[in-house]
Design a protein around this motif. Sequence first.
Motif, PDB file in Angstrom:
ATOM      1  N   GLU A 103      10.789   9.458   0.266  1.00 29.11           N
ATOM      2  CA  GLU A 103      10.582  10.520  -0.725  1.00 29.11           C
ATOM      3  C   GLU A 103      11.160  10.042  -2.120  1.00 29.11           C
ATOM      4  OE1 GLU A 103      13.073  13.729   0.217  1.00 29.11           O
ATOM      5  OE2 GLU A 103      14.448  12.816   1.360  1.00 29.11           O
ATOM      6  N   THR A 104      11.033  10.707  -3.081  1.00 29.71           N
ATOM      7  CA  THR A 104      11.654  10.456  -4.451  1.00 29.71           C
ATOM      8  C   THR A 104      11.364  11.511  -5.443  1.00 29.71           C
ATOM      9  OG1 THR A 104      11.565   8.577  -6.122  1.00 29.71           O
ATOM     10  CG2 THR A 104       9.219   9.570  -5.682  1.00 29.71           C
ATOM     11  N   PRO A 105      12.461  11.787  -6.259  1.00 27.15           N
ATOM     12  CA  PRO A 105      12.308  12.846  -7.167  1.00 27.15           C
ATOM     13  C   PRO A 105      11.239  12.609  -8.029  1.00 27.15           C
ATOM     14  CG  PRO A 105      14.523  11.915  -7.158  1.00 27.15           C
ATOM     15  CD  PRO A 105      13.675  11.006  -6.486  1.00 27.15           C
ATOM     16  N   GLU A 106      10.546  13.812  -8.457  1.00 26.06           N
ATOM     17  CA  GLU A 106       9.264  13.686  -9.135  1.00 26.06           C
ATOM     18  C   GLU A 106       9.486  13.202 -10.680  1.00 26.06           C
ATOM     19  OE1 GLU A 106       7.382  17.515  -9.678  1.00 26.06           O
ATOM     20  OE2 GLU A 106       9.094  18.451 -10.602  1.00 26.06           O
ATOM     21  N   LEU A 125       2.145   3.849  14.639  1.00 25.07           N
ATOM     22  CA  LEU A 125       1.513   3.649  13.494  1.00 25.07           C
ATOM     23  C   LEU A 125       1.545   5.017  12.581  1.00 25.07           C
ATOM     24  CD1 LEU A 125      -0.311   2.092  11.175  1.00 25.07           C
ATOM     25  CD2 LEU A 125      -2.182   3.105  12.558  1.00 25.07           C
ATOM     26  N   ILE A 126       2.041   5.269  11.493  1.00 26.44           N
ATOM     27  CA  ILE A 126       1.958   6.702  10.762  1.00 26.44           C
ATOM     28  C   ILE A 126       0.602   6.562  10.078  1.00 26.44           C
ATOM     29  CG2 ILE A 126       2.945   8.171   9.215  1.00 26.44           C
ATOM     30  CD1 ILE A 126       5.575   7.000   9.635  1.00 26.44           C
ATOM     31  N   GLU A 127      -0.214   7.395  10.184  1.00 27.48           N
ATOM     32  CA  GLU A 127      -1.577   7.500   9.426  1.00 27.48           C
ATOM     33  C   GLU A 127      -1.661   8.154   8.514  1.00 27.48           C
ATOM     34  OE1 GLU A 127      -4.698   5.616  12.853  1.00 27.48           O
ATOM     35  OE2 GLU A 127      -4.307   7.996  13.126  1.00 27.48           O
ATOM     36  N   ASP A 128      -1.233   9.368   8.488  1.00 28.26           N
ATOM     37  CA  ASP A 128      -1.125  10.463   7.422  1.00 28.26           C
ATOM     38  C   ASP A 128       0.014  11.375   7.699  1.00 28.26           C
ATOM     39  OD1 ASP A 128      -2.320  11.640   5.098  1.00 28.26           O
ATOM     40  OD2 ASP A 128      -4.155  12.410   6.149  1.00 28.26           O
ATOM     41  N   VAL A 129       0.147  12.209   6.600  1.00 31.87           N
ATOM     42  CA  VAL A 129       0.999  13.234   6.479  1.00 31.87           C
ATOM     43  C   VAL A 129       0.371  14.530   5.894  1.00 31.87           C
ATOM     44  CG1 VAL A 129       3.216  11.865   6.320  1.00 31.87           C
ATOM     45  CG2 VAL A 129       2.047  12.657   4.209  1.00 31.87           C
ATOM     46  N   ASP A 130       0.773  15.843   6.269  1.00 27.75           N
ATOM     47  CA  ASP A 130       0.329  16.974   5.814  1.00 27.75           C
ATOM     48  C   ASP A 130       1.622  17.898   5.395  1.00 27.75           C
ATOM     49  OD1 ASP A 130      -2.895  17.727   5.762  1.00 27.75           O
ATOM     50  OD2 ASP A 130      -2.491  16.159   7.116  1.00 27.75           O
ATOM     51  N   ILE A 131       1.676  18.503   4.209  1.00 29.29           N
ATOM     52  CA  ILE A 131       2.816  19.339   3.762  1.00 29.29           C
ATOM     53  C   ILE A 131       2.540  20.387   3.722  1.00 29.29           C
ATOM     54  CG2 ILE A 131       4.308  19.382   1.710  1.00 29.29           C
ATOM     55  CD1 ILE A 131       4.227  16.474   1.446  1.00 29.29           C
ATOM     56  N   PHE A 132       3.479  21.380   4.328  1.00 26.05           N
ATOM     57  CA  PHE A 132       3.243  22.580   4.075  1.00 26.05           C
ATOM     58  C   PHE A 132       4.733  23.292   3.773  1.00 26.05           C
ATOM     59  CE2 PHE A 132       0.626  21.682   7.509  1.00 26.05           C
ATOM     60  CZ  PHE A 132      -0.622  22.385   7.354  1.00 26.05           C
ATOM     61  N   LYS A 133       4.840  24.673   3.317  1.00 27.48           N
ATOM     62  CA  LYS A 133       6.079  24.951   2.612  1.00 27.48           C
ATOM     63  C   LYS A 133       7.473  24.823   3.550  1.00 27.48           C
ATOM     64  CE  LYS A 133       8.224  29.081   0.350  1.00 27.48           C
ATOM     65  NZ  LYS A 133       7.755  30.598   0.100  1.00 27.48           N
ATOM     66  N   GLU A 134       7.350  25.112   4.800  1.00 23.25           N
ATOM     67  CA  GLU A 134       8.083  25.167   5.836  1.00 23.25           C
ATOM     68  C   GLU A 134       8.082  23.926   6.683  1.00 23.25           C
ATOM     69  OE1 GLU A 134       9.584  28.770   7.874  1.00 23.25           O
ATOM     70  OE2 GLU A 134       7.918  29.806   6.387  1.00 23.25           O
ATOM     71  N   TYR A 135       7.112  23.138   6.784  1.00 25.95           N
ATOM     72  CA  TYR A 135       6.796  22.097   7.654  1.00 25.95           C
ATOM     73  C   TYR A 135       6.186  20.714   7.153  1.00 25.95           C
ATOM     74  CZ  TYR A 135       7.617  25.960  11.178  1.00 25.95           C
ATOM     75  OH  TYR A 135       8.114  26.723  11.966  1.00 25.95           O
ATOM     76  N   LEU A 136       6.547  19.735   7.895  1.00 24.34           N
ATOM     77  CA  LEU A 136       6.041  18.400   7.589  1.00 24.34           C
ATOM     78  C   LEU A 136       5.208  18.128   8.627  1.00 24.34           C
ATOM     79  CD1 LEU A 136       5.691  15.616   5.864  1.00 24.34           C
ATOM     80  CD2 LEU A 136       7.927  15.042   7.153  1.00 24.34           C
ATOM     81  N   GLU A 188       0.827  -1.129  -0.109  1.00 22.85           N
ATOM     82  CA  GLU A 188      -0.036  -0.006  -0.021  1.00 22.85           C
ATOM     83  C   GLU A 188       1.112   1.284  -0.070  1.00 22.85           C
ATOM     84  OE1 GLU A 188      -3.541  -0.338   2.916  1.00 22.85           O
ATOM     85  OE2 GLU A 188      -2.242  -2.196   3.498  1.00 22.85           O
ATOM     86  N   TYR A 189       0.502   2.106  -0.791  1.00 22.42           N
ATOM     87  CA  TYR A 189       1.230   3.694  -0.633  1.00 22.42           C
ATOM     88  C   TYR A 189       0.346   4.674  -0.962  1.00 22.42           C
ATOM     89  CZ  TYR A 189       1.741   3.716  -5.995  1.00 22.42           C
ATOM     90  OH  TYR A 189       1.491   3.805  -7.038  1.00 22.42           O
ATOM     91  N   GLY A 190       0.587   5.815  -0.488  1.00 25.47           N
ATOM     92  CA  GLY A 190      -0.384   6.932  -0.790  1.00 25.47           C
ATOM     93  C   GLY A 190       0.903   8.074  -1.033  1.00 25.47           C
ATOM     94  N   ILE A 191       0.434   9.183  -1.786  1.00 23.70           N
ATOM     95  CA  ILE A 191       1.546  10.132  -2.354  1.00 23.70           C
ATOM     96  C   ILE A 191       1.149  11.473  -2.044  1.00 23.70           C
ATOM     97  CG2 ILE A 191       2.552   8.556  -4.061  1.00 23.70           C
ATOM     98  CD1 ILE A 191       0.914  10.159  -6.277  1.00 23.70           C
ATOM     99  N   ALA A 192       2.224  12.291  -1.864  1.00 21.71           N
ATOM    100  CA  ALA A 192       1.972  13.876  -1.633  1.00 21.71           C
ATOM    101  C   ALA A 192       3.093  14.568  -2.418  1.00 21.71           C
ATOM    102  CB  ALA A 192       1.906  14.293  -0.058  1.00 21.71           C
ATOM    103  N   HIS A 193       2.897  15.534  -2.974  1.00 21.23           N
ATOM    104  CA  HIS A 193       3.829  16.377  -3.791  1.00 21.23           C
ATOM    105  C   HIS A 193       4.192  17.557  -3.194  1.00 21.23           C
ATOM    106  CE1 HIS A 193       5.190  19.387  -7.183  1.00 21.23           C
ATOM    107  NE2 HIS A 193       5.948  18.053  -7.306  1.00 21.23           N
ATOM    108  N   TYR A 194       5.563  17.962  -3.410  1.00 24.33           N
ATOM    109  CA  TYR A 194       5.984  19.339  -2.791  1.00 24.33           C
ATOM    110  C   TYR A 194       7.394  19.492  -3.356  1.00 24.33           C
ATOM    111  CZ  TYR A 194       9.014  22.489   0.313  1.00 24.33           C
ATOM    112  OH  TYR A 194       9.709  23.226   0.823  1.00 24.33           O
ATOM    113  N   ASP A 195       7.282  20.609  -4.130  1.00 23.24           N
ATOM    114  CA  ASP A 195       8.472  21.305  -4.923  1.00 23.24           C
ATOM    115  C   ASP A 195       8.664  20.317  -6.016  1.00 23.24           C
ATOM    116  OD1 ASP A 195      10.411  23.047  -5.523  1.00 23.24           O
ATOM    117  OD2 ASP A 195      11.880  22.150  -4.209  1.00 23.24           O
TER     118      ASP A 195
END
Length: 688
Positions: free
Chosen positions: A301-304, A323-334, A275-282
């Motif tokens: 993480e991986t290059p786009e 257990l890691i349930e989710d992540v939220d990405i901001f410009k300066e913070y994870l 299972e995997y889920g993806i989020a994009h930043y930069d």
Amino acid sequence: MSSKAKLKAPVAAKKPVELIKHADVRVDPYFWLKERDSEEVLKYLQEENAYNEQMTEHTKVLQENLFQEMKGRIKEDDSSVPYKKNGYWYITRYEVGKNYPIYSRKKETLVTAEEIMFDCNVEAKGFEYFKMAGISVSPDNKLVAYGIDTVSRRNYTIRIKNLETGEIYPETIENTTGGCTWASDSKTLFYTRKDEETLRSDTVFRHQLGTPSTTDVEIYKEEDDTFNVFVYKTKSEKYIVIGSMSTLTSEYRILEADNPKGDFRVFQERIRGVEYGIAHYDTRFFILTNIDGATNFKLMETPEAHTESSYWKDLIPHREDTLIEDVDIFKEYLVISERNNGLNKINIKRWDGTEDYYLPFDNETYTAYVSTNPEFDTTILRYSYNSLITPNSVIDFDMKTKQKEVKKEQEVLDPNFSKDNYHSERVWATAKDGTKIPISLVYRKDLQRDGTNPLLQYGYGSYGSTIDPYFSSVRLSLLDRGFIYAIAHIRGSEYLGREWYEQGKLLQKMNTFTDFIDCSKYLIAEKYTSNQHLYAMGGSAGGLLMGAVMNMAPELYNGVVAAVPFVDVVTTMLDESIPLTTGEYDEWGNPNESEYYFYMKQYSPYDQVKPQQYPNILITTGYHDSQVQYWEPAKWVAKLRELKTDTNLLLFHTNMDAGHGGASGRFDALKEVAEEYAFLLDLEGIKG
């Protein structure tokens, strides 16, 4: 009770059908109840509803009092905390006496004039059921796409409205999940269509504004009937993403949002069990995954430009206890949403590595979760917090200054309410295999623990879905009448991590039921209650739980409430035409394989009904339910009436206008809760 005893319960006709699999013969006398809309089926359901009405006539005043009491605690002219996206503040609000939300927005600041996008009270006129979903505003802020369901089969028609003129465009897109995603041009929409028979979301289409839906282009068709598809846009707004997911496996396809007619490319091909889920930043993608045996998931993480798993690198490694349930990405913070020892944790990290800390929470019966955070370039994290005794708060937390601002605390419109009147705690029962099972409890502080208290034990325990200890103003109607409320965090959820789920599914599913029973025995032994005052409640897969524990340990409970219960497990899982069936094989097993068939048959509530005494029972369903078809509880009730050896209550109520989620209006739904609570209170002899 004597006048009620004279009332005759409905008797369903017996028309035996032999169901043969793996040389095993099951005889189903009530198979005919599947004949939706037949006169005989409708007559039987109406007879059951009439019987329920007669048997509960003496509780109608109590039901109305409970309804008014629960409604009275809710602020009717309420509104959500506004959130900002793409230059507009978005608000959902309610008006006094109205059942449905009003969706509105304000440009740039909260002091500008309100633009009403939708008044669902107007939209819902003429419909017994109404649900709006998937509201999606175009990138240029001029258009909004939305889904409407007026049947309660979770089958939505997508429409498009011009927010500048108020015009609703003539094009309609039928048979969808309700949600859709705009490309950057504000003219192209991607949406998911459902199979008309199974209701599986299986195809992604592209729609061009101003064209009929018959000309829409099929972008992706999911051929594996154990998978569902969906489509969304990354928070960075750069990519349109098509997700394809089964219980145990996922796969994604991506396309730049400014190139809507381009070809989607596979992010990482599906690997069974990964299972995997993806989020994009930069210029990077972040992947939350269980690859390489990361049972509790890890963040990579991986290059786009290189999205195959061979390029993935660990960012937050796997941990046995978290257990890691989710992540939220901001410009300066994870921001990472975690669960450790059953408790929600929110971890905040700066990308530059200079800070890494957790938000502080101080008890064992709370729920905290990251809320709506559509803005990318901000230091403000919005999250919500509540507990079994603390109403919900929406909090804006500045990740840089560590200052928090409570934007809204749920109002409980009851002058007698104070959280200081209640006590909550977490206790641990011991299962028959020695495993410790957590239970969250709440009750009034003035309650004496002497075994005479009524106690409502709630459970679910499937799909890894976790019932966190949350605040409910509705529940106060039980607590203030002397009830204890307990949530049994049984295996089959992810309360204690992913392994907790693995131990309550497939060929270990029986743990879910025995855990619940062992929690009941613990609560009785510790004098929280007794079997004369213990009640159990669950819905959907939690209704399966109710059916199983009633068959296995009926003597423990005075009453059971089973809502939209999934109880005819074997027959349903053998019928691939029924919505959800094939996608559920990873949860329950595929009964076309004999090992799973015979294991499933051991706990399937309908198959295991036998001549014995049962508790008092209330069973509810919705005629249009697409998740658990109405005939499962209908057949179950008919078989219970035939075989049970007691004179206890067996009540069955079919809402002929609703589906799996019950009534659509916010106050109409309270009437269903009032019905359930009145059933429990009446059994306790509590009249007011």
